[in-house]
Design an enzyme around this catalytic site. Structure first.
Site, PDB file in Angstrom:
ATOM      1  N   ASP A 124       0.820  -1.206   0.000  1.00  0.00           N
ATOM      2  CA  ASP A 124       0.000   0.000   0.000  1.00  0.00           C
ATOM      3  C   ASP A 124       0.862   1.267   0.000  1.00  0.00           C
ATOM      4  O   ASP A 124       1.820   1.383   0.767  1.00  0.00           O
ATOM      5  CB  ASP A 124      -0.906   0.000   1.239  1.00  0.00           C
ATOM      6  N   HIS A 172       4.618   5.553  -1.530  1.00  0.00           N
ATOM      7  CA  HIS A 172       5.081   6.948  -1.442  1.00  0.00           C
ATOM      8  C   HIS A 172       5.038   7.450   0.005  1.00  0.00           C
ATOM      9  O   HIS A 172       5.573   8.516   0.292  1.00  0.00           O
ATOM     10  CB  HIS A 172       4.243   7.858  -2.349  1.00  0.00           C
ATOM     11  N   GLU A 228       1.752   0.000  -4.804  1.00  0.00           N
ATOM     12  CA  GLU A 228       0.872   1.123  -5.123  1.00  0.00           C
ATOM     13  C   GLU A 228       1.691   2.388  -4.913  1.00  0.00           C
ATOM     14  O   GLU A 228       2.307   2.567  -3.854  1.00  0.00           O
ATOM     15  CB  GLU A 228      -0.353   1.166  -4.216  1.00  0.00           C
ATOM     16  N   PHE A 277      -3.653   6.000 -16.105  1.00  0.00           N
ATOM     17  CA  PHE A 277      -4.563   5.290 -17.002  1.00  0.00           C
ATOM     18  C   PHE A 277      -6.005   5.506 -16.544  1.00  0.00           C
ATOM     19  O   PHE A 277      -6.879   5.868 -17.341  1.00  0.00           O
ATOM     20  CB  PHE A 277      -4.215   3.805 -17.008  1.00  0.00           C
ATOM     21  N   HIS A 278      -6.245   5.285 -15.251  1.00  0.00           N
ATOM     22  CA  HIS A 278      -7.598   5.471 -14.721  1.00  0.00           C
ATOM     23  C   HIS A 278      -8.067   6.904 -14.878  1.00  0.00           C
ATOM     24  O   HIS A 278      -9.188   7.160 -15.341  1.00  0.00           O
ATOM     25  CB  HIS A 278      -7.644   5.087 -13.239  1.00  0.00           C
ATOM     26  N   HIS A 333     -10.774   0.236  -4.997  1.00  0.00           N
ATOM     27  CA  HIS A 333     -11.338   0.679  -3.717  1.00  0.00           C
ATOM     28  C   HIS A 333     -11.100   2.166  -3.495  1.00  0.00           C
ATOM     29  O   HIS A 333     -11.953   2.863  -2.923  1.00  0.00           O
ATOM     30  CB  HIS A 333     -10.754  -0.139  -2.571  1.00  0.00           C
ATOM     31  N   ASP A 334      -9.945   2.693  -3.930  1.00  0.00           N
ATOM     32  CA  ASP A 334      -9.655   4.115  -3.746  1.00  0.00           C
ATOM     33  C   ASP A 334     -10.498   4.987  -4.667  1.00  0.00           C
ATOM     34  O   ASP A 334     -11.107   5.975  -4.229  1.00  0.00           O
ATOM     35  CB  ASP A 334      -8.175   4.392  -4.021  1.00  0.00           C
ATOM     36  N   GLN A 335     -10.512   4.646  -5.957  1.00  0.00           N
ATOM     37  CA  GLN A 335     -11.177   5.510  -6.925  1.00  0.00           C
ATOM     38  C   GLN A 335     -12.688   5.502  -6.770  1.00  0.00           C
ATOM     39  O   GLN A 335     -13.357   6.434  -7.200  1.00  0.00           O
ATOM     40  CB  GLN A 335     -10.777   5.107  -8.356  1.00  0.00           C
ATOM     41  N   GLY A 353     -14.200   4.323  -3.425  1.00  0.00           N
ATOM     42  CA  GLY A 353     -14.458   4.614  -2.022  1.00  0.00           C
ATOM     43  C   GLY A 353     -13.977   5.971  -1.565  1.00  0.00           C
ATOM     44  O   GLY A 353     -14.508   6.518  -0.584  1.00  0.00           O
ATOM     45  N   ASN A 354     -12.981   6.527  -2.240  1.00  0.00           N
ATOM     46  CA  ASN A 354     -12.514   7.855  -1.848  1.00  0.00           C
ATOM     47  C   ASN A 354     -13.204   8.967  -2.605  1.00  0.00           C
ATOM     48  O   ASN A 354     -12.747  10.114  -2.613  1.00  0.00           O
ATOM     49  CB  ASN A 354     -10.989   7.953  -1.998  1.00  0.00           C
TER      50      ASN A 354
END
Length: 613
Positions: free
Chosen positions: A264, A267, A301, A328-329, A394-396, A398-399
């Site tokens: 996860d 960075h 990630e 890309f997303h 989940h991020d794109q 859920g966030n």
């Protein structure tokens, strides 16, 4: 040589339980043991370098234990394999040898064959357990995905959490079914020919039940992450902290037989030592995998757009197998939704998606207006199968403030276009649970912390996070309703529209596999064409070194309404293989076969894949 966890609790065949813990901040330590019939306290011997050890006979799996530090702080084991009473309770003795694995012939899958399916165990099934997920494996096998990616399962507080608040890194979540349940799931996946990727968090620990600082310098104030104190990878005492994390990675590979680790948000990992923790961890995992005769991928990630993560150490890199690529997303999302808030303002739509297909990183040293600085470096020379891409994760999902899925932001044709764009890209594709049948339920952010002040802090943090997007009235993360809204609706795949998009996903995955095996999904063989002004992108691919072989081409149109696109390829003869707007997928387009004119008709947004002579 058999791997053994070098700390924590270990049960010998003669009934002796051995305990070892690193606690340099304690002057003395005691071991407390208990089960239904008895309770015992054992002094621990100081061994040097901050370690304490003890042994006791007559204890069995299921017995509970804690460490008492300096006679004041009673704590669970940092390397506890199981926390039956949660993050604040005692640890439980587990004998890993008791589980009977049936996957002795399983050697893993080549990384280039991975098609990921990301799932959150708590909301994937009505029961929300490891064992209940087993019932869905035949469905995943039929879908065609090859790897179940499980969101973090290290013990977190309460029963409702994404998993990124885990604090007991070695303990599989009790409410999901604990270590036995997770092993059953992994074993069942391998029986179905599915690999397992486990999401692990090494950049921070959650705020509740995090007692590691009582034992030693696990954290540092030299750096800070968005989620709390940074893990100490390069300061005083960091050698043992690094080993704690590296052994955790090896633990999941050896004791749970996982095939890949998704690290996860790397960075948020800060290490300015001579050998970066990511390089050292990957080296240890690969050495362990070779010893087991298995394939294990370490995947990062990262939002750094830094190819150094993947380049070999001799080139100054860390040597990881793959990394997530958000560009890309973002480019595809903007092409489909025209959303421009937050980080989406850096992306223009089809032109940037074409660049992602060619170069992987859209931001490869370009100036980012969102960050107000240059961002990223060049990864164009790296193969596509070194990058994981998605149109939902989940991020794109859920966030977003309300956890809304792409199925609620674009029309049916847009969903199908997005599926083709993802699954026919030269990168490793990832599906987020339910996306394959157009799930409508949101995936929202939820927690079940017991500290009211912490819950209030989480609520404020979520509201502040969405200011740049202009989102207000955020769902309450603590509410059980937020969690229940996020469960998959398994009645949908059987209904008409959802059944058709599910069929499309199955066919696209099958097509992807056939193209990959014939050498036509290699990024190096891709030639990308774009006309952003008219809203279309196309690519053609011919197996490398086989100039006489038939090429495959795909055309993606982001324009609404009836229109035609003249093929940009040197040859204009095109025979359709798959059309996302074919009647079997809920559209009305007829078969496409062009002559010399080389024109493809579109009824609106869609994608057509075919052979070009």
């Amino acid at each position: 040589m058999t791997w053994r966890l070098p700390f924590g609790a270990d049960l010998e065949q003669d009934g002796t339980a051995r305990f070892r813990v690193w606690a340099p901040r304690a002057e003395k330590a005691q071991l407390t043991l208990r089960d239904r019939d008895s309770r015992k306290t054992v002094p621990m011997e100081r061994n040097g370098d901050g370690f304490f050890s003890a042994s006791a006979r007559g204890w069995r799996p299921g017995s509970l234990y804690t460490f008492l530090l300096d006679g004041k702080k009673e704590r669970s084991d940092p390397a506890s394999r199981f926390q039956p009473e949660g993050v604040h309770g005692p640890s439980c003795l587990v004998d890993p040898s008791r589980f009977e694995w049936r996957d002795e012939k399983w050697k893993g899958l080549p990384a280039e064959d991975l098609i990921f399916y990301e799932a959150h165990i708590g909301t994937f099934t009505p029961e929300g357990t490891f064992e209940s997920a087993i019932s869905k494996l035949p469905y995943l096998k039929k879908l065609g995905v090859t790897c179940l990616e499980i969101m973090p399962v290290a013990q977190f507080p309460g029963a409702r959490n994404w998993g990124y608040d885990g604090v007991c890194l070695y303990a599989a979540q009790n409410t999901y079914g604990g270590p036995g349940g997770l092993k059953k799931l992994v074993d069942a996946c391998h029986a179905e020919g599915l690999a397992v990727c486990l999401d692990v968090v090494y950049n921070h620990l959650g705020p509740e039940g995090n007692y590691l600082a009582d034992f030693g310098p696990y954290f540092t104030d030299r750096y800070r992450t968005p989620w709390g104190p940074a893990v100490n990878y390069d300061g005083p005492g960091s050698d043992r902290v690094r080993d704690f994390v590296i052994q955790n990675a090896l633990y999941w590979v050896h004791e749970y037989h996982v095939d890949a680790l998704r690290l996860d948000a790397v960075h948020g990992i800060y290490d300015f030592g001579a050998r970066h923790i990511l390089e050292e961890l990957n080296g240890a995992v690969q050495a362990g995998a070779r010893g087991l005769g298995r394939s294990v991928a370490v995947i990062a990630e990262s939002d750094l757009n830094d190819a150094r993560l993947l380049r070999p150490p001799k080139q100054g890199g860390y040597g990881l197998r793959a990394q997530w690529s958000d560009d890309f997303h973002h480019a595809l999302h903007v092409s489909l939704t025209r959303e421009t808030g937050g980080y989406y303002r850096d992306f223009t739509g089809p032109a940037d998606w074409a660049k992602a297909l060619r170069d992987t990183f859209v931001y490869d040293g370009r100036h980012s207006s969102y960050r107000d600085r240059r961002h990223g470096n060049n990864a164009r020379d790296l193969p596509g199968d070194r990058f994981v891409v998605c149109i939902q994760n989940h991020d794109q999902v859920g966030n977003r403030a309300f956890g809304d899925r792409l199925s609620t932001m674009t029309d049916f044709s847009g969903q199908k276009l997005a599926a083709a764009a993802l699954l026919l890209s030269p990168f490793l594709p990832l599906l987020f649970m339910g996306q394959e049948y157009g799930e409508k339920n949101p995936f929202q952010y939820f927690v079940s912390h017991s500290d009211p002040d912490l819950v209030e802090e989480v609520r404020r943090g979520r509201k502040n996070e969405f200011l740049s997007f202009g989102w207000k009235d955020i769902p309450d993360p603590k509410s059980e309703e937020t969690f229940e809204r996020s469960r998959l609706d398994w009645t949908l795949p059987g209904t008409r529209e959802h059944r058709k998009i599910l069929a499309l996903h199955r066919d696209l995955i099958a097509l992807r596999k056939s193209l990959r095996y014939s050498g036509r999904m290699d990024k190096r063989s891709f030639r990308v064409h774009a006309d952003p002004g008219n809203g279309w992108i196309a690519w053609e691919s011919r197996p490398a070194g086989r100039t006489s072989a038939a090429a495959v081409a795909a055309v993606f149109s982001f324009s609404d309404g009836g229109h035609s696109i003249r093929l940009p390829f040197r040859t204009r003869s095109f025979t359709e293989i798959l059309n996302t707007e074919a009647p079997k997928y809920g559209g009305s387009a007829g078969p496409v076969r062009t002559g010399r004119e080389g024109v493809i008709p579109f009824t609106g947004r869609g994608a057509v894949i075919g052979k070009i002579a």
